[in-house]
Design a protein around this motif. Sequence first.
Motif, PDB file in Angstrom:
ATOM      1  N   ASP A 189     -34.796  15.487   0.852  1.00 51.89           N
ATOM      2  CA  ASP A 189     -35.624  14.535   1.712  1.00 51.89           C
ATOM      3  C   ASP A 189     -34.620  14.058   2.627  1.00 51.89           C
ATOM      4  O   ASP A 189     -34.011  13.204   2.787  1.00 51.89           O
ATOM      5  N   GLY A 190     -34.863  15.098   3.711  1.00 51.66           N
ATOM      6  CA  GLY A 190     -33.958  14.854   5.043  1.00 51.66           C
ATOM      7  C   GLY A 190     -32.566  15.155   4.470  1.00 51.66           C
ATOM      8  O   GLY A 190     -32.414  16.418   4.078  1.00 51.66           O
ATOM      9  N   ARG A 191     -31.686  14.268   4.617  1.00 49.68           N
ATOM     10  CA  ARG A 191     -30.139  14.687   4.174  1.00 49.68           C
ATOM     11  C   ARG A 191     -29.911  14.371   2.883  1.00 49.68           C
ATOM     12  O   ARG A 191     -28.656  14.243   2.489  1.00 49.68           O
ATOM     13  N   ALA A 192     -30.840  13.794   2.136  1.00 47.82           N
ATOM     14  CA  ALA A 192     -30.652  13.529   0.688  1.00 47.82           C
ATOM     15  C   ALA A 192     -31.386  14.449  -0.069  1.00 47.82           C
ATOM     16  O   ALA A 192     -32.273  15.345   0.091  1.00 47.82           O
ATOM     17  N   TYR A 193     -31.034  14.390  -1.478  1.00 48.34           N
ATOM     18  CA  TYR A 193     -31.740  15.324  -2.334  1.00 48.34           C
ATOM     19  C   TYR A 193     -32.266  14.209  -3.424  1.00 48.34           C
ATOM     20  O   TYR A 193     -31.730  13.557  -3.927  1.00 48.34           O
ATOM     21  N   LEU A 194     -33.401  14.737  -3.738  1.00 48.63           N
ATOM     22  CA  LEU A 194     -34.062  13.586  -4.579  1.00 48.63           C
ATOM     23  C   LEU A 194     -33.787  13.545  -6.008  1.00 48.63           C
ATOM     24  O   LEU A 194     -33.267  14.874  -6.561  1.00 48.63           O
TER      25      LEU A 194
END
Length: 494
Positions: A358-363
């Motif tokens: 999720d963008g530069r995040a990981y869910l």
Amino acid sequence: MDMLQVEEWAVPRGGIWTDGDGEPLPVREAATGEVIITLATASVAQAEEAARTAARAQRDWAALPPSARAAVLRRASELFAQHSDRITPWIVRESGGTWAKAGTEILAAVSECAEASALPTLPQGDTLATNKQRWSFSRRVPAGVVSVIAPFNYPLTLAIRSVAPALAVGNAVLLKPDPRTTVCGGAVIQRIFDEAGLPAGVLQVLPGGAEIGAAVVSAPEVRIISFTGSTAAGIKVGEAAARQMKRAHLELGGNNAVLVLPGADTAAAAAAGAFASFLHQGQICQAAGRHLVHVSQVEDYLAELARIAKSLMVGDPWRQEGVQIGPVIDERQLAAVEALVDGAVAAGARVHAGGRTDGRAYLPTVLSGVEPGMPVWRDEIFGPVAPVLAYETLDEAVELVNASPYGLSVAVLGDAGTAMSVADRIHSGVVHINEQTVGDEATAPFGGMGTSGNGARFGGPEANFEAFTETQWVTVRPTIETYAVPSGRAPLNG
């Protein structure tokens, strides 16, 4: 909220913020990749000179009265608390951590310095029995110069836990922070100790890459290296130190397990498991990368763990309120996490929550259907991923826990009596019964077994004295002992 102003901070040497001769270092915000500030870095020559300066400064620092060293550490503790609202934003933006996570780092810095301030006035040795007419002592003496190499994930905490006790017992310190968190893991610490009254040259921060890390290991003035980071890098540090007869304290990776005992409260266990796997996006050496749940409860556990994962707010903690899961530190690590999960799914694992970026995040991700041979179960993930495996007997569960070459932290959840007997069979530096896997206190010994490190070298007076001092034997007689001197020429034979 104002951020601590660092301007063009570079190489602090001899009490002066010195321009670095190395390549410029762009410090990037984890959530966006944008450059926050550009720092200069040290050259290898500057790192070598810093070691020489530290060796000279260390002699005078160690000679100070213990109360003087203790006062500097106490003042540093006060300053970390006083400036918390200016330091915290750097932790959030550089490391991608939430505000709550950044707050725990400030508390750790306050606690580590406060606890270290007690070390100078503790007993420094023992009186020993002897068969001769003399006094015999052992005493702890400073090692000299200590190099601290710190990682990006908890940059302030994992630097200060070595810096503070090493200084307190009379050493000088060379601190090499991770390039991604050079401000909150390096420059901030230098700034605080400067203001606390630490003499010039006793602490020097050396920003840079692998070449600076190698330089602070190989400098002849350095006696001890305290390294926190990956197992692969730690092995290289340990090898280099051994070739030079130096001591290396290595706190390395982990693939930690949450073991849920039969009959455990499933909801409470899942909450503990979620904390262990998702805190700071799973980028913690103690994060849980393996969940072992009895076959009779595994479906309930998976459902609750997935519910929690889906409820967590993912985003940019600097720009959004209430974020619980921030970005992964950089694109390279994000791709590594994605590859592990995608590989597991391709091999038959099932995604119950998350499973994508999720963008530069990981869910936050929950997986079932994993096998012990899969990389997502076998390797350290360093991302917010919780693989779950069902077991049938406790013997099987213990065998699965111990099958990992890592041995840092294990949580055992459920009946305390059963958990105690299980804990006796687990090979791990830390075992938490009815708590999750992540925990660290300045008063507790901390370290791993196997490929997680070479033992407890952090926390508590015993570990800190063992880590950062040398043991010296001293004897004292009232007069010079009489030694018989042979007269005449001794025969060559017989």
